[in-house]
Design a protein around this motif. Structure first.
Motif, short mmCIF file in Angstrom:
data_model
loop_
_atom_site.label_atom_id
_atom_site.label_comp_id
_atom_site.label_asym_id
_atom_site.label_seq_id
_atom_site.Cartn_x
_atom_site.Cartn_y
_atom_site.Cartn_z
N ALA A 37 0.65 -1.19 0.18
CA ALA A 37 0.14 -0.14 0.08
C ALA A 37 0.89 1.33 0.03
O ALA A 37 0.34 2.42 -0.27
CB ALA A 37 -0.91 -0.03 1.12
N LEU A 38 2.09 1.10 0.25
CA LEU A 38 3.05 2.29 0.27
C LEU A 38 3.90 2.24 -1.04
O LEU A 38 4.92 2.99 -1.06
CB LEU A 38 3.89 2.19 1.51
CG LEU A 38 3.28 2.45 2.86
CD1 LEU A 38 4.36 2.07 4.03
CD2 LEU A 38 2.82 3.83 3.16
N GLY A 39 3.67 1.30 -1.87
CA GLY A 39 4.24 1.36 -3.04
C GLY A 39 5.60 0.58 -3.10
O GLY A 39 6.60 0.93 -3.85
N VAL A 40 5.89 -0.22 -2.18
CA VAL A 40 6.99 -0.99 -1.82
C VAL A 40 6.82 -2.57 -2.24
O VAL A 40 5.91 -3.39 -1.65
CB VAL A 40 7.63 -0.86 -0.44
CG1 VAL A 40 8.86 -1.87 -0.39
CG2 VAL A 40 7.74 0.49 -0.17
N ASP A 41 7.36 -3.36 -3.16
CA ASP A 41 7.35 -4.59 -3.36
C ASP A 41 8.03 -5.64 -2.60
O ASP A 41 9.27 -5.20 -2.23
CB ASP A 41 7.86 -4.94 -4.72
CG ASP A 41 6.97 -4.40 -6.01
OD1 ASP A 41 5.70 -4.18 -5.65
OD2 ASP A 41 7.42 -3.84 -6.98
N ALA A 42 7.45 -6.42 -1.77
CA ALA A 42 7.91 -7.23 -0.87
C ALA A 42 7.22 -8.69 -0.95
O ALA A 42 7.11 -9.51 0.19
CB ALA A 42 7.88 -6.55 0.51
N ASP A 43 6.76 -9.08 -2.13
CA ASP A 43 5.87 -10.17 -2.20
C ASP A 43 6.80 -11.56 -1.94
O ASP A 43 6.57 -12.78 -1.91
CB ASP A 43 5.07 -10.37 -3.41
CG ASP A 43 3.90 -9.52 -3.45
OD1 ASP A 43 3.48 -9.32 -2.19
OD2 ASP A 43 3.39 -9.04 -4.56
N THR A 44 8.16 -11.46 -2.38
CA THR A 44 9.08 -12.60 -2.48
C THR A 44 10.44 -12.16 -2.11
O THR A 44 10.72 -10.98 -1.70
CB THR A 44 9.32 -12.97 -4.02
OG1 THR A 44 9.98 -12.07 -4.67
CG2 THR A 44 8.13 -13.33 -4.84
#
Length: 715
Positions: A37-44
């Motif tokens: 939601a803050l525009g930061v990718d952390a899915d993997t």
């Protein structure tokens, strides 16, 4: 570790403490969703590594934080004193800053050798004027950075003297002229009467923000469509100057609408009906459509044009949303795709196609603003030290005008709430999307600044609901229970500085609602900046010691002291235990009725015994009205700068205006002020109430209870 480090760099907490000796970890899925939601990718794991490397690199190379705060008369922050010698600072003052050089330039000199003395302002620094400026820095090795520079006074204005006043939900205050619910004319009348007759210093009202239209409308004033503009449902129609110039057939139509409004009022006051906001607005909107046809005089037209110019794009967006909602419904995510973006070609075309409706809604905002100004003028002219205290809700409806117009500023897909604690094991989800801290910082806090400026325009003080949100908020991902949320930090220094600056400009007091679980250091930070807290008698005990009622002299001075709030039982209900039986009837108790009643009675008895020992209860323990007066005598004895009297308490009302934890089981936000027998009472009857005058006499030192006017109805 990588995810935790990444979260920390973006202000996302990976654990929380519901109590001093308990720490709970936040699920990784929640952390990932909040970062997204803050525009930061952390899915993997690979995305975490990439995002972490980028965030650490940005932090290491950052010459300035997004916002630099300078407090007037205080040492400079490390962001400025830590700049390399020879760096050139350029300050472009806020537009409209009086007497400010443009631009202001300073060259950083080498820091003197440490002396052990208290830090002082360096010789190279020249104080910019108060305001929100643009700061640029260029170092000798040609590094360059820009930031928002907030220069704020060290404290907000304070009440000029100790004072007392009323707390009231405006919709619940019906006069004999109301159209089925309280309005801004009723507010002005209450303030003028209270200031002149009782020497009161303020009247605090619920948020008057614009609601999301619908059938039924959400009656809660704490879940609005927009916090930037007031709701025209609060207008007093007959006070609009153009009303008197409506010609036939409009005049006949207005008379018919007034008769229908009188029937609504009669139903609420004498037939047990609830306040029906939708029905009131339906009548008022028809009346406003008729009044809108009357041309403005040249002077009125000029004032309207000035208002439009002053509000600018924000008002145009709000009015366009209102116009589009009339066509497509209030859920903007269900609108045709092109209209979901306020800057799209389709929305631009709609501004022209719906020009008349946009103007209508702009006009309503102006009319409401003028009546708000009239209410504050009436309050100050009556001698009130503060005047009208407006209320800022903690957020807005996800489908409302603000989220449509300012989509980049909100973390859509997230909701504000509260984590599980000793009082609510399931946590809370308030259904309000939070602002993105990074977006606020990037904009120089423009949405926040403009919001405060609008609310403070006609306010003697501003109450901030859940003021702890200036420091951090509990974010709950959409579709998840509130137990699976996470705290996200704000730049509290910047949020406070903007608040203090705007309050200073308006000459307004600031009150923070700081009830419940409060992070360590928050109350101290607020007090340092002059923000008053909220202290409710029943919660003020010596929690660090005996656990007994807190002695009046040990209460904090920097607060508004009250016996209750809109979310709590009235004083009469608490004294009699009726609030417990009400919750039992609605199935809200987690323990047996007898146990709850016994615990509540013991708590009340301890307080009453303490009031008797202080000789504040001379009339005896058995008289409920005498006990209510004793409670307020106690508040008077504390050093609190402001003492707030819940207006329903003055006539013995036993019903809460809002019962947390309920939706359709209880008529939240729809009850008129009523007397001890549950009969609704008008503003005129309230002001004539002998019970009210007996109560208010205890808050006016040395003042005898006045004799009630002839014909006053017992309460």
């Amino acid at each position: 570790m990588g995810l935790s480090r990444l979260a920390a760099l973006h202000g996302v907490a990976t654990s929380f403490s519901p109590s001093a000796d308990v720490t709970v970890s936040v699920p990784d899925d929640t952390v990932t969703a909040v970062l997204a939601a803050l525009g930061v990718d952390a899915d993997t794991p690979a995305e975490v590594r990439r995002s972490l490397a980028a965030a650490e690199s940005a932090a290491a190379s950052r010459l300035l934080p997004p916002t630099v705060v300078v407090w007037s008369g205080e040492p400079l922050p490390a962001a400025l004193t830590g700049l390399p010698a020879g760096a050139l600072l350029t300050v472009d003052p806020e537009p409209g800053t009086a007497g400010a050089p443009s631009p202001l330039r300073m060259r950083v000199l080498p820091a003197p050798a440490p002396s052990g003395d208290a830090p002082t302002t360096p010789s190279w620094w020249t104080d910019p004027p108060l305001g929100v400026h643009r700061l640029a820095v260029r170092t000798p090795d040609h590094h360059h950075a820009t930031a928002t520079l907030v220069v704020a006074p060290d404290r907000v204005p304070q009440p000029p003297a100790r004072t007392h006043g009323f707390l009231v939900q405006l919709y619940s205050l019906l006069s004999e002229r109301s159209w089925g619910m309280g309005d801004l004319s009723d507010l002005a009348d209450l303030a003028a009467w209270a200031g002149r007759t009782l020497g009161s210093g303020f009247v605090q009202v619920n948020p008057l923000h614009a609601a999301v239209p619908g059938s039924p409308t959400d009656p809660s004033p704490y879940r609005p469509s927009s916090r930037r503009f007031p709701d025209p449902v609060h207008l007093h129609i007959e006070s609009i100057p153009e009303y008197g110039h409506v010609a036939e057939p409009g005049r006949t139509a207005l008379d018919d609408l007034r008769q229908q409004a009188a029937a609504l009022r009669e139903a609420v006051l004498n037939k047990g009906a609830l306040i029906d906001r939708d029905a009131v607005w339906a009548l008022k909107k028809q009346a406003l459509e008729i009044v809108h046809e009357v041309p403005l005089t040249p002077g009125r037209r000029a004032a309207y044009c000035d208002f439009l110019a002053g509000q600018g794009q924000a008002l145009e967006d709000h009015a366009l949303w209102c116009a589009l909602a009339e066509v497509h419904g209030p859920r903007w995510r269900d609108w045709p795709e092109g209209l979901r973006d306020p800057r799209s070609p389709q929305s631009t075309r709609a501004r022209t196609e719906l020009l008349d409706r946009v103007d209508f809604h702009c006009r309503l905002a102006w009319l409401t603003d003028t009546q708000l100004a009239t209410a504050q003028s009436a309050a100050r002219e009556s001698g009130m030290a503060v005047g009208i205290v407006h209320d800022l809700a903690v957020g807005v409806h996800p489908d409302g005008a603000d989220t449509w117009a300012q989509q980049d500023a909100f973390a859509l897909g997230m909701s504000v709430g509260a984590p599980p604690d000793a009082f609510n094991a399931h946590g809370q989800d308030w259904g309000l999307p939070p602002w993105r801290p990074d977006a606020l910082a990037a904009s120089g806090y423009a949405p926040y600044r403009h919001l405060l400026r609008g609310l403070l325009a006609h306010a003697g003080a501003l109450r901030i609901d859940h003021v702890m949100g200036l420091f951090r908020l509990w974010w709950v991902p959409e579709g998840q229970p509130p137990t699976e949320g996470a705290y996200v930090s704000q730049d509290a220094e910047a949020m406070l500085a903007v608040l203090v600056l705007e309050a200073h400009r308006a000459g307004a007091v600031v009150i923070g609602e700081d009830l419940g679980t409060v992070e360590p250091g928050v109350r101290e930070a607020l007090a340092r900046r002059g923000v008053l807290g909220t202290s409710v008698l029943w919660f003020e005990r010596d929690w660090g010691g005996t656990g007994r009622p807190l002695a009046p002299e040990k209460w904090r001075e920097d607060c508004v002291a009250t016996a209750t709030t809109h979310d709590l039982p009235s004083t009469a209900a608490r004294l009699t235990g009726e609030h417990v039986t009400l919750r039992h009837r609605l199935g809200l108790l987690t323990r047996g009725l007898e146990q709850e009643l016994a615990e509540d009675a013991a708590d009340t008895a301890e307080w009453l015994a303490y009031l008797a020992r202080l000789r504040l209860l001379p009339e005896g323990d058995g008289d409920e009205e005498a006990a209510v007066r004793a409670v307020h005598r106690f508040l008077r004895r504390t050093p609190a700068r402001m003492a707030g009297v819940w207006l329903p308490d003055t006539v013995g009302d036993r019903r809460p205006q809002n019962l947390p934890g309920t939706w359709d089981q209880y008529p939240n936000w729809r009850l008129p002020v009523a007397d001890a027998e549950g009969h609704p009472v008008t503003l005129e009857e309230i002001t004539a109430s002998p019970r009210l005058h007996r109560l208010m006499a205890v808050l006016a030192e040395g003042q005898e209870a006045p004799t009630a006017p002839p014909g006053a109805r017992p309460s």
